[in-house]
Motif scaffolding. Sequence first.
Motif, mmCIF file in Angstrom:
data_model
loop_
_atom_site.group_PDB
_atom_site.id
_atom_site.type_symbol
_atom_site.label_atom_id
_atom_site.label_comp_id
_atom_site.label_asym_id
_atom_site.label_seq_id
_atom_site.Cartn_x
_atom_site.Cartn_y
_atom_site.Cartn_z
ATOM 1 N N ILE A 13 -0.979 -9.399 -5.626
ATOM 2 C CA ILE A 13 -2.114 -9.043 -6.469
ATOM 3 C C ILE A 13 -1.612 -8.283 -7.685
ATOM 4 C CG2 ILE A 13 -4.249 -7.705 -6.589
ATOM 5 C CD1 ILE A 13 -4.509 -8.086 -3.548
ATOM 6 N N ARG A 14 -2.141 -8.637 -8.843
ATOM 7 C CA ARG A 14 -1.821 -7.901 -10.066
ATOM 8 C C ARG A 14 -3.122 -7.376 -10.669
ATOM 9 N NH1 ARG A 14 3.485 -9.383 -10.884
ATOM 10 N NH2 ARG A 14 4.025 -11.398 -10.004
ATOM 11 N N GLY A 15 -2.986 -6.539 -11.638
ATOM 12 C CA GLY A 15 -4.168 -5.996 -12.296
ATOM 13 C C GLY A 15 -4.657 -4.704 -11.660
ATOM 14 N N PRO A 16 -5.853 -4.291 -12.050
ATOM 15 C CA PRO A 16 -6.392 -3.003 -11.629
ATOM 16 C C PRO A 16 -6.445 -2.832 -10.110
ATOM 17 C CG PRO A 16 -7.758 -3.968 -13.319
ATOM 18 C CD PRO A 16 -6.758 -5.005 -12.939
ATOM 19 N N TRP A 17 -6.183 -1.621 -9.675
ATOM 20 C CA TRP A 17 -6.218 -1.310 -8.246
ATOM 21 C C TRP A 17 -7.649 -1.015 -7.815
ATOM 22 C CZ3 TRP A 17 -2.143 0.216 -4.601
ATOM 23 C CH2 TRP A 17 -0.884 -0.201 -5.007
ATOM 24 N N THR A 18 -7.949 -1.434 -6.572
ATOM 25 C CA THR A 18 -9.266 -1.130 -6.019
ATOM 26 C C THR A 18 -9.200 0.178 -5.245
ATOM 27 O OG1 THR A 18 -8.835 -2.277 -3.930
ATOM 28 C CG2 THR A 18 -9.725 -3.592 -5.758
ATOM 29 N N VAL A 19 -10.362 0.721 -4.938
ATOM 30 C CA VAL A 19 -10.436 1.969 -4.160
ATOM 31 C C VAL A 19 -9.784 1.778 -2.795
ATOM 32 C CG1 VAL A 19 -12.007 3.645 -3.136
ATOM 33 C CG2 VAL A 19 -12.524 2.672 -5.367
ATOM 34 N N GLU A 20 -10.018 0.619 -2.194
ATOM 35 C CA GLU A 20 -9.446 0.337 -0.873
ATOM 36 C C GLU A 20 -7.918 0.352 -0.938
ATOM 37 O OE1 GLU A 20 -11.878 -1.496 -2.249
ATOM 38 O OE2 GLU A 20 -13.539 -0.794 -0.983
ATOM 39 N N GLU A 21 -7.384 -0.257 -1.980
ATOM 40 C CA GLU A 21 -5.923 -0.273 -2.133
ATOM 41 C C GLU A 21 -5.379 1.141 -2.310
ATOM 42 O OE1 GLU A 21 -4.606 -4.419 -4.238
ATOM 43 O OE2 GLU A 21 -5.860 -3.077 -5.438
ATOM 44 N N ASP A 22 -6.093 1.915 -3.111
ATOM 45 C CA ASP A 22 -5.675 3.301 -3.311
ATOM 46 C C ASP A 22 -5.634 4.049 -1.981
ATOM 47 O OD1 ASP A 22 -5.306 3.040 -6.022
ATOM 48 O OD2 ASP A 22 -7.234 3.921 -6.583
ATOM 49 N N PHE A 23 -6.685 3.884 -1.188
ATOM 50 C CA PHE A 23 -6.745 4.562 0.115
ATOM 51 C C PHE A 23 -5.584 4.141 1.000
ATOM 52 C CE2 PHE A 23 -11.314 5.755 -0.445
ATOM 53 C CZ PHE A 23 -11.126 7.107 -0.201
ATOM 54 N N LYS A 24 -5.317 2.852 0.994
ATOM 55 C CA LYS A 24 -4.211 2.340 1.804
ATOM 56 C C LYS A 24 -2.904 2.996 1.403
ATOM 57 C CE LYS A 24 -5.283 -2.352 3.454
ATOM 58 N NZ LYS A 24 -4.982 -3.778 3.286
ATOM 59 N N LEU A 25 -2.695 3.043 0.110
ATOM 60 C CA LEU A 25 -1.437 3.601 -0.399
ATOM 61 C C LEU A 25 -1.341 5.091 -0.084
ATOM 62 C CD1 LEU A 25 1.177 3.181 -1.920
ATOM 63 C CD2 LEU A 25 -0.058 3.449 -4.067
ATOM 64 N N GLY B 5 5.572 9.128 3.854
ATOM 65 C CA GLY B 5 6.265 9.647 2.681
ATOM 66 C C GLY B 5 6.473 8.559 1.637
ATOM 67 N N GLU B 6 6.868 9.006 0.440
ATOM 68 C CA GLU B 6 7.086 8.028 -0.621
ATOM 69 C C GLU B 6 8.543 7.583 -0.669
ATOM 70 O OE1 GLU B 6 6.015 11.363 -3.716
ATOM 71 O OE2 GLU B 6 7.221 9.888 -4.722
ATOM 72 N N GLY B 7 8.790 6.571 -1.485
ATOM 73 C CA GLY B 7 10.137 6.005 -1.557
ATOM 74 C C GLY B 7 10.193 4.697 -0.804
ATOM 75 N N ARG B 8 11.307 4.002 -0.923
ATOM 76 C CA ARG B 8 11.452 2.684 -0.304
ATOM 77 C C ARG B 8 10.234 1.832 -0.627
ATOM 78 N NH1 ARG B 8 16.237 1.507 1.033
ATOM 79 N NH2 ARG B 8 15.502 0.062 2.626
ATOM 80 N N TRP B 9 9.983 1.674 -1.899
ATOM 81 C CA TRP B 9 8.716 1.102 -2.353
ATOM 82 C C TRP B 9 8.514 -0.344 -1.915
ATOM 83 C CZ3 TRP B 9 5.392 4.593 -3.632
ATOM 84 C CH2 TRP B 9 5.823 5.806 -4.162
ATOM 85 N N ASN B 10 9.577 -1.105 -1.887
ATOM 86 C CA ASN B 10 9.416 -2.505 -1.477
ATOM 87 C C ASN B 10 8.998 -2.616 -0.011
ATOM 88 O OD1 ASN B 10 9.855 -3.694 -3.930
ATOM 89 N ND2 ASN B 10 12.052 -3.942 -3.638
ATOM 90 N N SER B 11 9.652 -1.848 0.833
ATOM 91 C CA SER B 11 9.262 -1.904 2.240
ATOM 92 C C SER B 11 7.892 -1.274 2.438
ATOM 93 C CB SER B 11 10.310 -1.208 3.114
ATOM 94 O OG SER B 11 10.330 0.167 2.854
ATOM 95 N N LEU B 12 7.616 -0.245 1.633
ATOM 96 C CA LEU B 12 6.275 0.356 1.677
ATOM 97 C C LEU B 12 5.215 -0.693 1.358
ATOM 98 C CD1 LEU B 12 5.249 3.714 0.028
ATOM 99 C CD2 LEU B 12 3.909 1.673 -0.406
ATOM 100 N N ALA B 13 5.497 -1.469 0.302
ATOM 101 C CA ALA B 13 4.526 -2.499 -0.103
ATOM 102 C C ALA B 13 4.315 -3.519 1.016
ATOM 103 C CB ALA B 13 5.013 -3.185 -1.380
ATOM 104 N N THR C 273 3.498 -5.451 -5.371
ATOM 105 C CA THR C 273 4.948 -5.292 -5.404
ATOM 106 C C THR C 273 5.272 -3.807 -5.207
ATOM 107 O OG1 THR C 273 5.022 -4.867 -7.772
ATOM 108 C CG2 THR C 273 5.142 -7.164 -7.083
ATOM 109 N N GLY C 274 6.495 -3.572 -4.787
ATOM 110 C CA GLY C 274 6.923 -2.192 -4.648
ATOM 111 C C GLY C 274 6.808 -1.428 -5.949
ATOM 112 N N LYS C 275 7.158 -2.106 -7.008
ATOM 113 C CA LYS C 275 7.062 -1.510 -8.337
ATOM 114 C C LYS C 275 5.638 -1.048 -8.641
ATOM 115 C CE LYS C 275 10.315 -3.292 -11.710
ATOM 116 N NZ LYS C 275 10.431 -4.189 -12.863
ATOM 117 N N SER C 276 4.711 -1.943 -8.329
ATOM 118 C CA SER C 276 3.315 -1.656 -8.624
ATOM 119 C C SER C 276 2.842 -0.446 -7.817
ATOM 120 C CB SER C 276 2.454 -2.886 -8.312
ATOM 121 O OG SER C 276 1.112 -2.620 -8.615
ATOM 122 N N CYS C 277 3.250 -0.398 -6.537
ATOM 123 C CA CYS C 277 2.870 0.730 -5.682
ATOM 124 C C CYS C 277 3.439 2.035 -6.232
ATOM 125 C CB CYS C 277 3.381 0.519 -4.260
ATOM 126 S SG CYS C 277 2.599 -0.850 -3.405
#
Length: 287
Positions: free
Chosen positions: A21-33, A41-49, A57-61
């Motif tokens: 998914i690209r573009g604006p983040w939804t509230v649900e996505e924000d909550f998930k993140l 914790g943060e870091g390891r963004w690709n595996s986090l994604a 993408t990890g970058k996006s997260c």
Amino acid sequence: MEDVKARRKLQSSEEDQMDVIRGPWTVEEDFKLINYIALHGEGRWNSLARCSGLKRTGKSCRLRWLNYLRPDIRRGNITLEEQLLILELHFRWGNRWSKIAQHLPGRTDNEIKNYWRTRVQKHAKQLKCDVNSKQFKDTMRYLWMPRLVERIQAASASVATTTDNGTAQMFLRQGVVGNEYTARATTSYTPENSSTTTVASSDSVSDLTNCYNNGFHVNNNPNPGYSFQASSQVDYYNCNNNNNHGDVGMDFQTNNYQPLLDGGDLSDNLLNAEDFLFLQQQFNFNM
DNA sequence: AATCGGCACAACCGCAAGCCG
DNA sequence: CCGGCTTGCGGTTGTGCCGAT
């Protein structure tokens, strides 16, 4: 090099296949993140994604977290003090946004970059000059920044008279930020000595940063006996080039230019109409 | 009320450096 | 040392908002 390009293309197509998914983040996505980072914790963004169930993408997260969701993000308008700090730091480091952001707690590099592009570059555009030109830099240094200092002082004085806590008065007397620019001005400040006597010789970055961080309550002035003088303000604009090196200086004083201390919320309109008219004349004359 | 243009800001992209096996 | 992967950075683009016409 070809390998790298091929790998990026592969990565890109893989991302397409997994319906990124690209573009604006939804509230649900924000909550998930937020929830995922709260747990792991943060870091390891690709595996986090991958593990969080977000189709990002990890970058996006990472970007979403760092620029928007982090709890210590500072919201709201860029203050005068922050503007001054940004200008000062940009002088030293140029477009090193992340480095500049490190000195503005809660502000992101993206936010500072956007501020620079929308506000500062707008002024350069209005003056029909390049934002990286010496002329525009001089304008910022000798007109814009002193004006910011004036406004910070004015705001502090206003606070002092209304709250009567004396803090701002102390600031005005001993001048943390003011010391930077007023001291320069009273010694016939020129582009040459600016880089050697103040910026380079003292840690003005940390001074300014402390100043900002402490809301101007800390006196870092190495010269405690220093006091502001109203009459010295005109020297802000005495940027005549006295070095006989042939550079084009900006002589505000001989043009009978007087700084106008206009009131109201001028955090954005750093230069008023007369400033622009005068500057445009300066630029046209010098071009 | 509709349209347009400018602005502010969020998000994306490409590149490079760092890390690690 | 090398190659793959991750992270960070700076530049650019997309989009929504808002005021002007």
